[in-house]
Design a protein around this motif. Structure first.
Motif, PDB file in Angstrom:
ATOM      1  N   THR A 108       0.770  -1.237   0.130  1.00  0.00           N
ATOM      2  CA  THR A 108       0.132  -0.005   0.027  1.00  0.00           C
ATOM      3  C   THR A 108       0.715   1.426  -0.019  1.00  0.00           C
ATOM      4  OG1 THR A 108      -0.122  -0.048   2.428  1.00  0.00           O
ATOM      5  CG2 THR A 108      -1.856  -1.101   1.229  1.00  0.00           C
ATOM      6  N   ALA A 109       2.184   1.144  -0.141  1.00  0.00           N
ATOM      7  CA  ALA A 109       3.065   2.451   0.087  1.00  0.00           C
ATOM      8  C   ALA A 109       2.710   3.334  -0.980  1.00  0.00           C
ATOM      9  CB  ALA A 109       4.528   1.867  -0.102  1.00  0.00           C
ATOM     10  N   GLU A 110       2.509   3.186  -2.260  1.00  0.00           N
ATOM     11  CA  GLU A 110       2.155   4.092  -3.233  1.00  0.00           C
ATOM     12  C   GLU A 110       0.890   4.872  -3.122  1.00  0.00           C
ATOM     13  OE1 GLU A 110       5.776   2.490  -4.579  1.00  0.00           O
ATOM     14  OE2 GLU A 110       4.015   1.333  -3.889  1.00  0.00           O
ATOM     15  N   TRP A 111      -0.046   3.886  -2.522  1.00  0.00           N
ATOM     16  CA  TRP A 111      -1.488   4.544  -2.441  1.00  0.00           C
ATOM     17  C   TRP A 111      -1.659   5.153  -1.258  1.00  0.00           C
ATOM     18  CZ3 TRP A 111      -3.219   3.917  -7.017  1.00  0.00           C
ATOM     19  CH2 TRP A 111      -2.741   2.842  -7.895  1.00  0.00           C
ATOM     20  N   SER A 112      -0.943   4.977   0.109  1.00  0.00           N
ATOM     21  CA  SER A 112      -0.966   5.617   0.881  1.00  0.00           C
ATOM     22  C   SER A 112      -0.096   6.868   1.276  1.00  0.00           C
ATOM     23  CB  SER A 112      -1.001   4.660   2.284  1.00  0.00           C
ATOM     24  OG  SER A 112       0.606   4.098   2.326  1.00  0.00           O
ATOM     25  N   GLN A 113       0.984   6.822   0.715  1.00  0.00           N
ATOM     26  CA  GLN A 113       1.837   7.939   0.875  1.00  0.00           C
ATOM     27  C   GLN A 113       1.661   8.854  -0.736  1.00  0.00           C
ATOM     28  OE1 GLN A 113       5.792   6.175   1.335  1.00  0.00           O
ATOM     29  NE2 GLN A 113       5.083   4.883   3.067  1.00  0.00           N
ATOM     30  N   ARG A 114       1.037   8.404  -1.469  1.00  0.00           N
ATOM     31  CA  ARG A 114       0.666   9.310  -2.820  1.00  0.00           C
ATOM     32  C   ARG A 114       1.969   9.170  -3.386  1.00  0.00           C
ATOM     33  NH1 ARG A 114      -4.225  11.512  -2.777  1.00  0.00           N
ATOM     34  NH2 ARG A 114      -5.481  11.562  -0.827  1.00  0.00           N
ATOM     35  N   THR A 115       2.689   8.248  -3.485  1.00  0.00           N
ATOM     36  CA  THR A 115       3.986   8.330  -4.330  1.00  0.00           C
ATOM     37  C   THR A 115       3.721   7.361  -5.641  1.00  0.00           C
ATOM     38  OG1 THR A 115       4.823   6.379  -3.266  1.00  0.00           O
ATOM     39  CG2 THR A 115       5.481   8.533  -2.600  1.00  0.00           C
ATOM     40  N   GLY A 116       2.447   6.973  -5.889  1.00  0.00           N
ATOM     41  CA  GLY A 116       2.298   5.928  -7.152  1.00  0.00           C
ATOM     42  C   GLY A 116       2.471   6.619  -8.376  1.00  0.00           C
ATOM     43  N   ARG A 126       3.499  -2.210 -14.266  1.00  0.00           N
ATOM     44  CA  ARG A 126       2.715  -2.330 -13.091  1.00  0.00           C
ATOM     45  C   ARG A 126       3.080  -3.548 -12.461  1.00  0.00           C
ATOM     46  NH1 ARG A 126      -2.446   1.633 -12.339  1.00  0.00           N
ATOM     47  NH2 ARG A 126      -1.805   3.472 -13.438  1.00  0.00           N
ATOM     48  N   GLY A 127       2.824  -4.645 -13.284  1.00  0.00           N
ATOM     49  CA  GLY A 127       3.158  -6.031 -12.927  1.00  0.00           C
ATOM     50  C   GLY A 127       4.481  -6.436 -12.333  1.00  0.00           C
ATOM     51  N   LEU A 190      -2.804  -5.288  -1.620  1.00  0.00           N
ATOM     52  CA  LEU A 190      -3.239  -5.112  -2.696  1.00  0.00           C
ATOM     53  C   LEU A 190      -4.847  -5.069  -2.976  1.00  0.00           C
ATOM     54  CD1 LEU A 190      -0.539  -7.252  -4.839  1.00  0.00           C
ATOM     55  CD2 LEU A 190      -0.524  -4.964  -4.585  1.00  0.00           C
ATOM     56  N   LEU A 191      -5.402  -5.925  -2.277  1.00  0.00           N
ATOM     57  CA  LEU A 191      -6.900  -5.835  -2.426  1.00  0.00           C
ATOM     58  C   LEU A 191      -7.539  -4.437  -1.877  1.00  0.00           C
ATOM     59  CD1 LEU A 191      -9.519  -7.353  -3.104  1.00  0.00           C
ATOM     60  CD2 LEU A 191      -9.387  -8.183  -0.646  1.00  0.00           C
ATOM     61  N   PHE A 192      -7.025  -3.928  -0.920  1.00  0.00           N
ATOM     62  CA  PHE A 192      -7.486  -2.828  -0.349  1.00  0.00           C
ATOM     63  C   PHE A 192      -6.877  -1.716  -0.675  1.00  0.00           C
ATOM     64  CE2 PHE A 192      -9.081  -6.381   2.644  1.00  0.00           C
ATOM     65  CZ  PHE A 192     -10.631  -6.226   2.470  1.00  0.00           C
ATOM     66  N   LEU A 193      -5.986  -1.623  -0.863  1.00  0.00           N
ATOM     67  CA  LEU A 193      -4.794  -0.418  -1.170  1.00  0.00           C
ATOM     68  C   LEU A 193      -5.022   0.865  -0.333  1.00  0.00           C
ATOM     69  CD1 LEU A 193      -5.227  -0.238  -5.067  1.00  0.00           C
ATOM     70  CD2 LEU A 193      -3.600  -1.212  -3.952  1.00  0.00           C
ATOM     71  N   VAL A 262      -7.193 -10.748  -7.247  1.00  0.00           N
ATOM     72  CA  VAL A 262      -8.091  -9.457  -7.302  1.00  0.00           C
ATOM     73  C   VAL A 262      -7.457  -8.197  -7.034  1.00  0.00           C
ATOM     74  CG1 VAL A 262     -10.028  -8.581  -6.349  1.00  0.00           C
ATOM     75  CG2 VAL A 262     -10.112 -10.937  -6.602  1.00  0.00           C
ATOM     76  N   GLY A 263      -6.251  -8.236  -6.033  1.00  0.00           N
ATOM     77  CA  GLY A 263      -5.749  -6.896  -5.742  1.00  0.00           C
ATOM     78  C   GLY A 263      -4.813  -6.654  -6.788  1.00  0.00           C
ATOM     79  N   THR A 264      -4.072  -7.508  -7.337  1.00  0.00           N
ATOM     80  CA  THR A 264      -3.303  -7.481  -8.789  1.00  0.00           C
ATOM     81  C   THR A 264      -4.058  -6.649  -9.659  1.00  0.00           C
ATOM     82  OG1 THR A 264      -1.749  -9.041  -7.864  1.00  0.00           O
ATOM     83  CG2 THR A 264      -1.576  -8.338 -10.170  1.00  0.00           C
ATOM     84  N   TYR A 265      -5.251  -7.101 -10.221  1.00  0.00           N
ATOM     85  CA  TYR A 265      -5.968  -6.616 -11.007  1.00  0.00           C
ATOM     86  C   TYR A 265      -6.250  -5.023 -10.678  1.00  0.00           C
ATOM     87  CZ  TYR A 265      -9.907  -6.014 -14.373  1.00  0.00           C
ATOM     88  OH  TYR A 265     -10.702  -5.544 -15.210  1.00  0.00           O
ATOM     89  N   ARG A 266      -6.719  -4.892  -9.421  1.00  0.00           N
ATOM     90  CA  ARG A 266      -6.847  -3.554  -9.151  1.00  0.00           C
ATOM     91  C   ARG A 266      -5.743  -2.489  -9.444  1.00  0.00           C
ATOM     92  NH1 ARG A 266      -9.259  -1.923  -3.908  1.00  0.00           N
ATOM     93  NH2 ARG A 266      -9.760  -0.259  -5.037  1.00  0.00           N
ATOM     94  N   VAL A 267      -4.564  -2.936  -8.976  1.00  0.00           N
ATOM     95  CA  VAL A 267      -3.266  -2.282  -9.366  1.00  0.00           C
ATOM     96  C   VAL A 267      -3.048  -1.947 -10.738  1.00  0.00           C
ATOM     97  CG1 VAL A 267      -0.799  -2.079  -8.779  1.00  0.00           C
ATOM     98  CG2 VAL A 267      -2.347  -2.763  -7.085  1.00  0.00           C
TER      99      VAL A 267
END
Length: 273
Positions: A108-116, A126-127, A190-193, A262-267
């Motif tokens: 969740t680093a890229e999504w919680s710290q907004r570095t994605g 991304r894979g 990855l599922l919840f991000l 499912v989480g990989t598909y979301r990312v």
């Protein structure tokens, strides 16, 4: 009488006849494979897990809890149970609960710290980033387990029985079980991000399911196949049989592979803001 004025105009030479786009300089491809090398991506993800303040404190907490558990058992616990195997079992108990959080924080680093945006601009595939995160979490878990083994060995020498009764089956089972839990943390991340939601889910949902399978008799048989904590008990003990492997595969498919897919598909398809 007439006056001539010079305009001072400079005329460029006309291009040579026969020169066209084919004679223009062309870009030469650099040697090697295009894009960021996977090894560099892997090292970056591994470094991010320990460079952040949260990651460092998580590792410090795991080490401190393991040391306190070992010290407390050596001082106040039954002396006959303080063998290398018994001490390692105690040291891995808190790791089984805390190591998934390391996987969650990596996912969740890229999504919680907004570095994605920065990460996926540098590596648009991304894979490969997801794979690097998973492998980095597994490597860090293996390093933490090695430290727990070393601490258990020191405790056995200082205040234990001095018995080295750890079998290869149990050692491999402990390693595999902890890696499964870490991969579950990566999958839920990855599922919840979202770090808090993923941590609560990975701690609460399996516990609720375990309580339900014990309280409701009709779910007892399903719990033997879908309770990850239950199916990993023979793995920790190094006593896996044919049915145990089937139950581990079933529970792993539900609690690890399904959210990981499912989480990989979301990312791979989520818009980065």
């Amino acid at each position: 009488m007439s006056t001539h004025t010079s305009t001072g105009t400079t005329h460029s030479p006309a291009p040579a006849v026969g020169r066209g786009a084919a004679d223009a300089p062309t870009a030469t491809a650099l040697p090697g494979r295009p894009g960021v090398p996977f090894g560099r991506t892997f090292r970056a993800e591994l470094r991010k897990m320990v460079d952040t303040r949260a990651g460092r404190w998580m590792i410090i907490v795991m080490a401190a809890v393991a040391v306190l558990v070992l010290a407390g058992f050596v001082i106040w616990g039954p002396a006959e149970d303080a063998s290398f195997r018994g001490l390692l079992e105690l040291a891995t108990l808190p790791l089984a609960m805390l190591l998934p959080i390391i996987g969650i924080m990596a996912a969740t680093a890229e999504w919680s710290q907004r570095t994605g945006l920065v990460t996926f601009v540098l590596e648009p595939r991304r894979g490969r980033v997801v794979l690097a995160k998973g492998l980095a979490a597994l490597v860090l878990a293996a390093v933490v387990l090695a430290a727990a083994v070393a601490a258990s060995a020191v405790a056995n020498l200082v205040g234990g029985t001095g018995e080295w009764d750890l079998t290869a089956a149990m050692g491999g089972g402990v390693l595999l079980a902890l890696l499964v839990y870490v991969l579950q943390g990566v999958a839920f991340g990855l599922l919840f991000l979202n770090t808090p939601v993923a941590i609560v889910s990975v701690l609460v949902l399996p516990t609720v399911w375990s309580i339900a399978t014990m309280a409701v008799s009709s779910l007892e048989e399903a719990g033997r196949w879908l309770n990850l904590d239950l199916v990993t008990q023979p793995l920790f003990a190094g006593e896996m049989a044919g049915r145990d492997w089937a139950q581990l595969a079933t529970a792993g498919a539900v609690w690890v592979l399904l959210p990981l897919t499912v989480g990989t598909y979301r990312v791979l398809h989520r818009e980065v803001k």
